[in-house]
Write an enzyme that holds these catalytic residues in place. Structure first.
Site, PDB file in Angstrom:
ATOM      1  CG  PHE A   3       3.502  59.718  40.434  1.00  0.00           C
ATOM      2  CD1 PHE A   3       3.895  60.428  39.305  1.00  0.00           C
ATOM      3  CD2 PHE A   3       4.483  59.272  41.304  1.00  0.00           C
ATOM      4  CE1 PHE A   3       5.235  60.682  39.050  1.00  0.00           C
ATOM      5  CE2 PHE A   3       5.827  59.525  41.071  1.00  0.00           C
ATOM      6  CZ  PHE A   3       6.203  60.236  39.934  1.00  0.00           C
TER       7      PHE A   3
ATOM      8  CE1 TYR B 124       8.101  53.864  43.358  1.00  0.00           C
ATOM      9  CE2 TYR B 124       5.890  54.780  43.424  1.00  0.00           C
ATOM     10  CZ  TYR B 124       6.840  53.914  43.924  1.00  0.00           C
ATOM     11  OH  TYR B 124       6.531  53.090  44.981  1.00  0.00           O
ATOM     12  N   GLY B 125       7.640  53.455  38.767  1.00  0.00           N
ATOM     13  CA  GLY B 125       8.338  52.211  38.459  1.00  0.00           C
ATOM     14  C   GLY B 125       7.778  51.616  37.184  1.00  0.00           C
ATOM     15  CB  SER B 126       6.381  48.281  36.411  1.00  0.00           C
ATOM     16  OG  SER B 126       5.302  48.246  37.324  1.00  0.00           O
TER      17      SER B 126
ATOM     18  CD  GLU C 287      -3.003  49.199  49.796  1.00  0.00           C
ATOM     19  OE1 GLU C 287      -2.561  49.820  50.754  1.00  0.00           O
ATOM     20  OE2 GLU C 287      -4.194  49.154  49.503  1.00  0.00           O
TER      21      GLU C 287
END
Length: 233
Positions: A11, A13-15, A102
């Site tokens: 998933f 939600y940003g770039s 990460e």
């Protein structure tokens, strides 16, 4: 989660909404529940530097967010984004690619993802929900900056730049990408910050803007491909 036969769902939600991960074979717009998206994560490796960190988005558990003093006092319990399917043959490779990224405070979690209803209606193979891997900068990580004055945050984004590009580009691209997902996917926090940045840009004189452009990227190595390096959120 992923296994050898089904592959991996990730998933973004940003770039990742506008810069997909490598080797995906399917992209599904949709949302996750019980989170709030905020520009509360410092970026020392992509949209800023260790000496001058930029700001990128992370997710905050909705119940925890309600305990904080956020200048944006309202937030829906849905966070819209895009889920990407990585085929089984590429799962390990992509996980290693993402795990290298990460850094700067992001941690792996899994959460239920809900495909947009319009997508499910046109594709009967999609379930009502399925589990997705997501990278979240948890509040206890050292790069989590928490609630900030909105004008100060916009000014900070406007001046910040890192190896992946200008911080304002990240903000503007996220705003545009969210508008394409669904009639419900516009994020007030993102749109308000983008509007504040544009207002600050308009208020600057030509000389100030020219001087800023001279210094953008000085001492940095611009990353030109998502295959080389990109944000994980």
């Amino acid at each position: 989660m992923e296994d050898e036969t089904s592959g991996l769902w990730l998933f973004g939600y940003g770039s990742l909404i506008w810069k997909p991960p490598p080797h995906f074979d399917r992209r599904v717009p949709g949302y996750i529940n019980r989170y709030v998206r905020r520009f509360w994560q410092a970026s020392e490796d992509h949209r800023g530097t260790p000496q001058a960190p930029g700001r990128v988005v992370t997710l905050i558990d909705h119940d925890h967010w309600k305990s904080l003093s956020d200048p944006h006092a309202n937030a829906p319990e849905r966070v819209w984004g895009a889920a990407y399917h990585i085929p089984p043959a590429r799962t390990q490779e992509v996980k290693e690619y993402l795990d290298i990224r990460e850094i700067n405070g992001y941690s792996i979690q899994y959460t239920p993802f809900y495909p947009a209803e319009s997508v499910r209606q046109s594709d009967g193979s999609l379930p009502e929900k399925f589990s997705c891997l997501v990278y979240i900068g948890l509040p206890e990580n050292p790069q989590f900056v928490g609630p900030q004055d909105l004008d100060a945050l916009a000014a900070h984004i406007l001046k910040s730049v890192g190896p992946s590009g200008e911080n304002k580009e990240y903000l503007y691209m996220l705003e545009m990408a969210l508008e394409t997902l669904s009639p419900e996917s516009v994020d007030e926090h993102v749109s308000d910050l983008a509007g504040r940045c544009r207002e600050l840009e308009r208020a600057r004189g030509p000389e100030e803007r020219d001087e800023e452009r001279k210094h953008v990227g000085e001492g940095l190595t611009r990353v030109r491909s998502t295959e080389e390096q990109e944000e994980v959120e």
